[in-house]
Design a protein around this motif. Structure first.
Motif, PDB file in Angstrom:
ATOM      1  N   ASN A 109       0.995   4.027  -3.046  1.00 47.77           N
ATOM      2  CA  ASN A 109       0.627   5.423  -2.846  1.00 47.77           C
ATOM      3  C   ASN A 109       1.798   6.370  -3.117  1.00 47.77           C
ATOM      4  O   ASN A 109       1.604   7.480  -3.612  1.00 47.77           O
ATOM      5  CB  ASN A 109       0.081   5.611  -1.432  1.00 47.77           C
ATOM      6  CG  ASN A 109      -0.914   6.750  -1.365  1.00 47.77           C
ATOM      7  OD1 ASN A 109      -0.719   7.701  -0.640  1.00 47.77           O
ATOM      8  ND2 ASN A 109      -1.971   6.678  -2.154  1.00 47.77           N
ATOM      9  N   SER A 110       3.021   5.911  -2.812  1.00 50.89           N
ATOM     10  CA  SER A 110       4.192   6.742  -3.102  1.00 50.89           C
ATOM     11  C   SER A 110       4.358   6.912  -4.601  1.00 50.89           C
ATOM     12  O   SER A 110       4.677   8.004  -5.087  1.00 50.89           O
ATOM     13  CB  SER A 110       5.460   6.109  -2.528  1.00 50.89           C
ATOM     14  OG  SER A 110       5.278   5.762  -1.186  1.00 50.89           O
ATOM     15  N   LEU A 144       2.034   6.827  -6.784  1.00 48.52           N
ATOM     16  CA  LEU A 144       0.985   7.770  -7.191  1.00 48.52           C
ATOM     17  C   LEU A 144       1.418   9.205  -6.908  1.00 48.52           C
ATOM     18  O   LEU A 144       1.227  10.112  -7.726  1.00 48.52           O
ATOM     19  CB  LEU A 144      -0.313   7.447  -6.446  1.00 48.52           C
ATOM     20  CG  LEU A 144      -1.524   8.317  -6.766  1.00 48.52           C
ATOM     21  CD1 LEU A 144      -2.009   8.025  -8.180  1.00 48.52           C
ATOM     22  CD2 LEU A 144      -2.647   8.072  -5.775  1.00 48.52           C
ATOM     23  N   ALA A 145       2.044   9.403  -5.731  1.00 47.55           N
ATOM     24  CA  ALA A 145       2.464  10.757  -5.352  1.00 47.55           C
ATOM     25  C   ALA A 145       3.583  11.253  -6.259  1.00 47.55           C
ATOM     26  O   ALA A 145       3.622  12.429  -6.626  1.00 47.55           O
ATOM     27  CB  ALA A 145       2.911  10.764  -3.893  1.00 47.55           C
ATOM     28  N   PHE A 181       0.837  -1.205   0.000  1.00 45.72           N
ATOM     29  CA  PHE A 181       0.000   0.000   0.000  1.00 45.72           C
ATOM     30  C   PHE A 181       0.871   1.253   0.000  1.00 45.72           C
ATOM     31  O   PHE A 181       0.578   2.222  -0.704  1.00 45.72           O
ATOM     32  CB  PHE A 181      -0.925   0.009   1.218  1.00 45.72           C
ATOM     33  CG  PHE A 181      -2.169  -0.819   1.039  1.00 45.72           C
ATOM     34  CD1 PHE A 181      -3.124  -0.453   0.107  1.00 45.72           C
ATOM     35  CD2 PHE A 181      -2.382  -1.967   1.776  1.00 45.72           C
ATOM     36  CE1 PHE A 181      -4.277  -1.204  -0.071  1.00 45.72           C
ATOM     37  CE2 PHE A 181      -3.532  -2.729   1.607  1.00 45.72           C
ATOM     38  CZ  PHE A 181      -4.473  -2.347   0.685  1.00 45.72           C
ATOM     39  N   ILE A 182       1.925   1.245   0.818  1.00 49.63           N
ATOM     40  CA  ILE A 182       2.793   2.428   0.914  1.00 49.63           C
ATOM     41  C   ILE A 182       3.470   2.710  -0.434  1.00 49.63           C
ATOM     42  O   ILE A 182       3.476   3.843  -0.909  1.00 49.63           O
ATOM     43  CB  ILE A 182       3.861   2.226   2.020  1.00 49.63           C
ATOM     44  CG1 ILE A 182       3.177   2.155   3.389  1.00 49.63           C
ATOM     45  CG2 ILE A 182       4.887   3.336   1.990  1.00 49.63           C
ATOM     46  CD1 ILE A 182       4.109   1.797   4.514  1.00 49.63           C
TER      47      ILE A 182
END
Lengths: 287, 323
Positions: A106-107, A109-110, A102-103
């Protein structure tokens, strides 16, 4: 007939990509009984690093080693930082690596944003070839050939080389291997890092076909998991056969019954696993 | 009986919420209760028998879809439709559980994940029947003694269902069958040597957890007047698994609190940022590395410390084995 040849080739392309992802996942699990659920995210990370390098330099062939290096470093850091938890209970490993997945997702994506992108196939392969009566993209054929070459290469490494024998010894009986003076933790770190690097490479190799986008990490992880348990954990030949099977079933399911595509892929898988929990080639119970 | 008293007491305390909360927060708490209850049911499977599932949202979503489809496509009365939804999930669980519990660990995880994806895939791709990505909107709420279309009215219905289901779970957990689940977790070889049918115990836990998920799935569909593919997604399964982990295996109340808290956190974060998966991931990592016992493990620790302090050194010396 043409449609069938076309779909078979598509299935083999997908299977080839899966093999690169699943091989690392399976061997790491076989070796240390560690299930790395962040493997799909590492795959996608490799894809995005490759994309960045390709954009900066314009070279597809430079993107591959760059992605392998980046993904390898990420894998190395994961196993270094979390070694205690990874060696602990199976349950905690699953949760930890799921959290990491998950981390990373999301990273990514960022850093790179959510828009789906693609890496163009290298120029030399950006043509079509006639095979068995159908015109097929040369790049995809290249992937299939590469998977077979890599499969054979890995098989030789696995079965014939000294290093392969050491890894196999560790898979079969870790305690005995330790007693024979093999530094299991170094073998483990190496294999974990290599598995991550190969997943990163697959991210770049897959980009001209699948693109790079958020969400691909979980799709690929799910398919790789299926490949691993169907083929039998820790078995390289199992991973190879199962990759091609899953690739073909997935492609045909999507082509023939688009509304039921997940059903056509996972129902056989569930049945295989219930009938033969060790997988097709497995010797280790995946518990 | 102590646990049942606490549940009823907590229910009475929560009953004042409509008097102190705004409409928005009351809605959020209604959903929080639903997800807390879902996590509590999952604790029977994940916490009591240690079967890590990544597919239990399937039963939550199937019941929701069953209910919504029965009402909107076939014009069935919402109460009967709710029954159909729960029966659908329960039926699928009864068929699937005996097969799934034959395998363990990683294979079980993969099978449940694959099963969840099958249901999700059907809902997403079978557009003509399930509405695909758009889901099924405008599902009417049922008629009741009081008005359920009112936020407060629906909150009280939810509260009653949550108290009732929690009491059932609690009584079930302390029954002979519930206790034997813990035996299955501890050592299934020993349990089968003692004459227990381990697989049937696992299947029972699986089905009970699925039924609980189904009840809350129906409730959630009525609350939102909508059901979508998100209710079947493996991300929801993962979130529920995390709730059990953060809450603490096998404590029942821990997963309930964590499940509610996670939902509130998620709603607040999704409103303002795209960082929810990051927070979810960090919570996973932090809870596994620093708090392997979950929230519920903190309570005995605090209690123990207080005892140590009051009874002095002697107790500290002998009391450590319970750590």
């Amino acid at each position: 007939m043409r449609l069938w040849v076309f779909q078979i080739l598509n299935g083999l392309t997908m299977g080839s990509l899966l093999f690169f992802v699943a091989a690392g996942l399976s061997v790491v699990f076989g070796l240390m009984r560690i299930l790395n659920l962040s493997h799909g995210a590492i795959f996608l990370f490799g894809g995005f690093v490759g994309l960045a390098v390709q954009k900066a330099t314009g070279s597809f062939w430079l993107a591959i080693p760059a992605a392998m290096l980046a993904a390898g470093i990420l894998g190395f850091i994961i196993q270094k930082v979390f070694s205690t938890t990874l060696m602990g209970s199976r349950f905690n490993q699953v949760l930890l690596t799921l959290g990491l997945a998950f981390i990373f997702n999301n990273s990514i994506l960022a850093i790179w944003g959510g828009a789906p992108q693609t890496i163009p196939a290298p120029e030399i392969l950006a043509t079509s070839v006639k095979v068995l009566g159908v015109t097929y993209p040369a790049y995809r054929l290249f992937l299939i050939v590469l998977a077979f070459v890599a499969g054979i290469g890995l098989w030789f490494f696995w079965e014939r080389s000294r290093l392969g024998a050491i890894v196999r010894a560790c898979v079969d009986d870790r305690d005995m291997a330790t007693a024979m003076g093999i530094r299991v933790e170094i073998v483990f770190a190496t294999v974990f890092t290599l598995g991550a690097a190969i997943a990163g490479m697959a991210g770049v190799l897959g980009a001209p076909v699948l693109g790079v986008s958020i969400g691909l990490d979980f799709d690929v992880l799910l398919l790789a998991l299926v490949v691993m348990v169907v083929g039998g954990v820790g078995s390289l030949s199992g991973a190879f056969v199962a990759s091609l099977m899953v690739g073909l079933v997935d492609t045909f399911g999507k082509a023939l019954f688009p509304e039921l595509s997940y059903f056509t892929l996972f129902s056989p898988v569930i049945i295989i696993l219930i009938v033969r929990p060790l997988g097709l080639f497995g010797r280790i119970p995946p518990e | 009986m102590r646990r049942e008293k606490i549940i009823i007491g907590a229910g009475i305390v929560l009953a004042v919420l409509p008097f102190v909360l705004t409409e928005y927060w009351l809605g959020l708490f209604t959903q929080a209760l639903i997800f807390g209850g879902f996590a509590m049911g999952l604790d029977l499977l994940v916490g009591y028998t240690r079967m890590p599932t990544l597919g239990h949202a399937a039963f939550f979503g199937l019941a929701g879809y069953g209910t919504a489809l029965a009402i909107t496509r076939f014009g069935i009365n919402p109460w009967i439709a709710a029954g159909i939804g729960v029966l659908l999930s329960g039926g699928v669980a009864v068929a699937f559980a005996p097969l799934a519990v034959r395998v363990r660990g990683l294979t079980f995880l993969t099978i449940t994940l694959a099963f969840g994806q099958v249901t999700w895939g059907l809902a997403t791709r079978w557009t003509s029947f399930t509405g695909g990505e758009n889901g099924i909107p405008s599902v009417p709420r049922p008629d009741f003694i009081w008005d359920l279309n009112d936020r407060t009215g629906f909150f009280y219905l939810t509260l009653i269902v949550v108290i009732f289901v929690s009491l059932l779970i609690s009584i079930f957990a302390s029954s002979a069958v519930g206790m034997s689940f813990m035996g299955v977790r501890g050592s299934d070889t020993r349990m089968s040597a003692l004459g227990y049918n381990v697989q049937s115990r696992r299947a029972t836990a699986f089905i009970v957890a699925a039924l609980v998920a189904a009840v809350y799935g129906v409730l959630s569909t009525f609350f939102n007047k909508f059901v979508g593919t998100g209710s079947l997604s493996w991300q929801l399964s993962a979130q529920m698994l995390l709730a059990v982990v953060v809450g603490g295996f096998g404590s029942l109340w821990g997963p309930f609190v964590a499940g509610s808290g996670l939902h509130i956190l998620k709603t607040l974060l999704i409103g303002s940022t795209q960082r929810w998966p990051m927070v979810l991931g960090l919570l996973y990592v932090i809870s596994v590395v620093f708090l392997p016992g979950g929230l519920s493990s903190l309570v005995p620790t605090i209690k123990q410390r207080m005892i140590h302090r009051s009874k002095g050194k002697e107790h500290a010396r002998y009391g450590t084995n319970s750590k």
